[in-house]
Design an enzyme around this catalytic site. Structure first.
Site, PDB file in Angstrom:
ATOM      1  N   ARG A   7       0.844  -1.194   0.000  1.00 35.01           N
ATOM      2  CA  ARG A   7       0.000   0.000   0.000  1.00 35.01           C
ATOM      3  C   ARG A   7       0.881   1.246   0.000  1.00 35.01           C
ATOM      4  O   ARG A   7       1.962   1.251   0.622  1.00 35.01           O
ATOM      5  CB  ARG A   7      -0.896   0.039   1.246  1.00 35.01           C
ATOM      6  CG  ARG A   7      -2.074  -0.931   1.212  1.00 35.01           C
ATOM      7  CD  ARG A   7      -3.104  -0.595   0.132  1.00 35.01           C
ATOM      8  NE  ARG A   7      -4.247  -1.487   0.146  1.00 35.01           N
ATOM      9  CZ  ARG A   7      -4.401  -2.559  -0.638  1.00 35.01           C
ATOM     10  NH1 ARG A   7      -3.443  -2.891  -1.508  1.00 35.01           N
ATOM     11  NH2 ARG A   7      -5.494  -3.285  -0.581  1.00 35.01           N
ATOM     12  N   HIS A  14      -0.809  -0.267  -9.741  1.00 42.34           N
ATOM     13  CA  HIS A  14      -1.478  -1.180  -8.795  1.00 42.34           C
ATOM     14  C   HIS A  14      -1.900  -2.479  -9.502  1.00 42.34           C
ATOM     15  O   HIS A  14      -3.073  -2.860  -9.484  1.00 42.34           O
ATOM     16  CB  HIS A  14      -2.703  -0.477  -8.154  1.00 42.34           C
ATOM     17  CG  HIS A  14      -3.133  -1.107  -6.868  1.00 42.34           C
ATOM     18  ND1 HIS A  14      -3.521  -0.373  -5.760  1.00 42.34           N
ATOM     19  CD2 HIS A  14      -3.243  -2.401  -6.485  1.00 42.34           C
ATOM     20  CE1 HIS A  14      -3.855  -1.189  -4.783  1.00 42.34           C
ATOM     21  NE2 HIS A  14      -3.689  -2.432  -5.202  1.00 42.34           N
TER      22      HIS A  14
HETATM   23  P1  NAP Z   1      -1.874 -11.543   5.156  1.00 45.76           P
HETATM   24  O1  NAP Z   1      -2.005 -12.970   4.757  1.00 45.76           O
HETATM   25  O2  NAP Z   1      -2.822 -10.969   6.164  1.00 45.76           O
HETATM   26  O3  NAP Z   1      -0.387 -11.369   5.702  1.00 45.76           O
HETATM   27  C1  NAP Z   1       0.049 -10.220   6.360  1.00 45.76           C
HETATM   28  C2  NAP Z   1       1.454 -10.462   6.898  1.00 45.76           C
HETATM   29  O4  NAP Z   1       1.933  -9.242   7.465  1.00 45.76           O
HETATM   30  C3  NAP Z   1       1.474 -11.500   8.021  1.00 45.76           C
HETATM   31  O5  NAP Z   1       2.625 -12.295   7.924  1.00 45.76           O
HETATM   32  C4  NAP Z   1       1.526 -10.639   9.278  1.00 45.76           C
HETATM   33  O6  NAP Z   1       2.160 -11.253  10.386  1.00 45.76           O
HETATM   34  C5  NAP Z   1       2.383  -9.483   8.807  1.00 45.76           C
HETATM   35  N1  NAP Z   1       2.172  -8.307   9.646  1.00 45.76           N
HETATM   36  C6  NAP Z   1       1.032  -7.616   9.862  1.00 45.76           C
HETATM   37  N2  NAP Z   1       1.260  -6.595  10.724  1.00 45.76           N
HETATM   38  C7  NAP Z   1       2.562  -6.661  11.064  1.00 45.76           C
HETATM   39  C8  NAP Z   1       3.393  -5.899  11.917  1.00 45.76           C
HETATM   40  N3  NAP Z   1       2.928  -4.861  12.617  1.00 45.76           N
HETATM   41  N4  NAP Z   1       4.699  -6.253  12.018  1.00 45.76           N
HETATM   42  C9  NAP Z   1       5.180  -7.321  11.310  1.00 45.76           C
HETATM   43  N5  NAP Z   1       4.435  -8.079  10.488  1.00 45.76           N
HETATM   44  C10 NAP Z   1       3.150  -7.753  10.365  1.00 45.76           C
HETATM   45  O7  NAP Z   1      -1.935 -10.583   3.907  1.00 45.76           O
HETATM   46  P2  NAP Z   1      -1.634 -10.959   2.366  1.00 45.76           P
HETATM   47  O8  NAP Z   1      -2.771 -11.676   1.764  1.00 45.76           O
HETATM   48  O9  NAP Z   1      -0.292 -11.593   2.298  1.00 45.76           O
HETATM   49  O10 NAP Z   1      -1.600  -9.497   1.716  1.00 45.76           O
HETATM   50  C11 NAP Z   1      -0.667  -8.522   2.157  1.00 45.76           C
HETATM   51  C12 NAP Z   1      -1.030  -7.159   1.602  1.00 45.76           C
HETATM   52  O11 NAP Z   1      -0.706  -7.089   0.216  1.00 45.76           O
HETATM   53  C13 NAP Z   1      -2.507  -6.804   1.634  1.00 45.76           C
HETATM   54  O12 NAP Z   1      -2.912  -6.353   2.910  1.00 45.76           O
HETATM   55  C14 NAP Z   1      -2.595  -5.706   0.593  1.00 45.76           C
HETATM   56  O13 NAP Z   1      -2.421  -4.439   1.175  1.00 45.76           O
HETATM   57  C15 NAP Z   1      -1.426  -5.996  -0.344  1.00 45.76           C
HETATM   58  N6  NAP Z   1      -1.888  -6.363  -1.699  1.00 45.76           N
HETATM   59  C16 NAP Z   1      -1.521  -5.569  -2.742  1.00 45.76           C
HETATM   60  C17 NAP Z   1      -1.917  -5.915  -4.018  1.00 45.76           C
HETATM   61  C18 NAP Z   1      -1.478  -5.112  -5.215  1.00 45.76           C
HETATM   62  O14 NAP Z   1      -1.904  -5.395  -6.328  1.00 45.76           O
HETATM   63  N7  NAP Z   1      -0.584  -4.170  -5.056  1.00 45.76           N
HETATM   64  C19 NAP Z   1      -2.688  -7.072  -4.232  1.00 45.76           C
HETATM   65  C20 NAP Z   1      -3.036  -7.839  -3.136  1.00 45.76           C
HETATM   66  C21 NAP Z   1      -2.622  -7.478  -1.866  1.00 45.76           C
HETATM   67  P3  NAP Z   1       1.508 -12.547  11.086  1.00 45.76           P
HETATM   68  O15 NAP Z   1       1.696 -13.673  10.064  1.00 45.76           O
HETATM   69  O16 NAP Z   1       2.312 -12.746  12.275  1.00 45.76           O
HETATM   70  O17 NAP Z   1       0.077 -12.222  11.311  1.00 45.76           O
HETATM   71  C1  GLV Z   2      -5.360  -5.298  -3.847  1.00 43.28           C
HETATM   72  O1  GLV Z   2      -4.716  -4.321  -3.667  1.00 43.28           O
HETATM   73  C2  GLV Z   2      -5.786  -6.182  -2.814  1.00 43.28           C
HETATM   74  O2  GLV Z   2      -5.681  -5.838  -1.630  1.00 43.28           O
HETATM   75  O3  GLV Z   2      -6.245  -7.290  -3.150  1.00 43.28           O
END
Ligand code: NAP
Ligand code: GLV
Length: 320
Positions: free
Chosen positions: A235, A283
């Site tokens: 983000r 994005h």
């Molecule tokens: P997720 O499964 O919820 O994983 C989040 C990770 O971040 C977990 O390992 C979590 O730790 C860690 N985390 C959260 N808060 C933290 C903190 N304060 N300190 C250290 N680690 C922390 O999320 P995801 O599905 O992988 O997605 C991640 C992010 O990618 C989304 O929230 C979104 O913003 C972004 N995204 C972007 C796009 C794009 O096209 N640019 C697309 C999809 C997603 P724990 O494992 O210990 O809980």
């Molecule tokens: C895209 O940014 C998502 O959070 O899936």
């Protein structure tokens, strides 16, 4: 069962409702329009207006068409009581996004390892000022090209494994401790400096929360190797833009690939659009793929109806 659907991209709505109807043939799927306060059991949505939740009782769950739920939680922060109390909020878990993220991160790693960014700059300089360079650059040694992945969730863990499988030394950082084959893992604030120390490339895949916003800042950059590379795929709120511009000017950061911004589309006059060492993408690092997303949501609705536990329920207090 009644399903309420909303996306700001109105043209996409018919394909989404068709996919959901295919997955759940007994469901009545309708697109929300202003003033629709009729009953619904489930909402499936992306970036809804707050009015969608007004006078709406009886929702059993809200499914978000993405991995990040920051936009929805920001609605709640602006006006508490916007989201229906006690209704589970459920995000997408991977549904084809992890592979896309791995492709992007691998592209960045190989581009910077082999210094293709610098060949591009040389070619551009030739086109602009006529300096015809033809110089081979020594690639960075792979064994010392340490890559750190912030966030080891559905997306970050896959990216870390994919980079490690190419022979890069990879570290990962999360809130709770993790074990991932071939990846050195670090957890919590106290371990953050050791995680960051001397990294040549930093990939961000954290959720945007009050704890993580602004994490890509001057202090973080100072822990990396001099001339490190930054890849922000999560983000825009994670990045302190002024600190990146300064770090690029000072050579602490050599180049950055940025997929996300506080304001999207990135304004035409934004400096990142003109900085040769900053590559921007709109994005797209991981797009929501309709069919796998609709299938995952449908299977979760069926599981909830059977009273089973499901994954992807957002901890609203934690923010992800
Ligand atoms: P997720 O499964 O919820 O994983 C989040 C990770 O971040 C977990 O390992 C979590 O730790 C860690 N985390 C959260 N808060 C933290 C903190 N304060 N300190 C250290 N680690 C922390 O999320 P995801 O599905 O992988 O997605 C991640 C992010 O990618 C989304 O929230 C979104 O913003 C972004 N995204 C972007 C796009 C794009 O096209 N640019 C697309 C999809 C997603 P724990 O494992 O210990 O809980
Ligand atoms: C895209 O940014 C998502 O959070 O899936």
């Amino acid at each position: 069962m009644k399903i309420l659907f909303y996306t700001p991209q109105a043209d996409d709505a018919p394909a989404w409702t068709a996919s959901l109807a295919r997955e759940l043939p007994a469901a009545d799927v309708r697109v929300w329009s202003p003033a629709d306060t009729a009953a619904a059991d489930y909402a499936v949505l992306w970036r809804p207006p707050p009015e969608l939740f007004a006078h709406r009782d009886g929702l059993r769950a809200i499914f978000v068409l993405g991995a990040g739920v920051d936009a929805l939680l920001a609605l709640e922060r602006r006006g508490p009581g916007t989201l229906p109390a006690g209704v589970p909020l459920i995000r997408l878990e991977d549904t084809g996004m992890a592979e896309q993220m791995a492709e992007y991160a691998i592209h960045a790693a190989l581009r910077y390892l082999r210094r293709f960014d610098e060949y591009e700059l040389a070619q551009r300089a030739h086109a602009e000022v006529g300096t015809a360079s033809w110089q081979a650059l020594t690639p960075h040694p792979r064994e010392s090209f340490h890559i750190g992945v912030l966030g080891l969730g559905a997306l970050g863990a896959h990216v870390a494994k994919a980079l490690a499988s190419l022979g890069f030394p990879v570290r990962g950082y999360s809130r709770s401790a993790k074990t991932i084959d071939g990846v050195a893992t670090f957890a919590g604030r106290n371990e953050r400096p050791i995680f960051l120390n001397g990294l040549k490339m930093l990939v961000n895949l954290l959720p945007s929360t009050p704890e993580t916003d602004g994490i890509l800042n001057r202090d973080t950059f100072a822990h990396l190797a001099r001339g490190a590379y930054l890849v922000n795929l999560a983000r825009g709120a994670h990045l302190v833009e002024r600190d990146l511009i300064d770090a690029l000017d000072q050579g602490q950061i050599a180049a950055a690939m940025l997929d996300v911004f506080v304001q999207e589309p990135l304004p035409a006059e934004h400096p990142f659009r003109r900085m040769p060492r900053v590559t921007i993408t709109p994005h797209i690092s991981a797009l929501t793929l309709r069919e796998p997303a609709a299938a995952q949501i449908a299977r979760k609705i069926e599981a909830l109806a059977r009273g089973e536990n499901i994954g992807g329920i957002v901890d609203i207090r934690r923010g992800y």
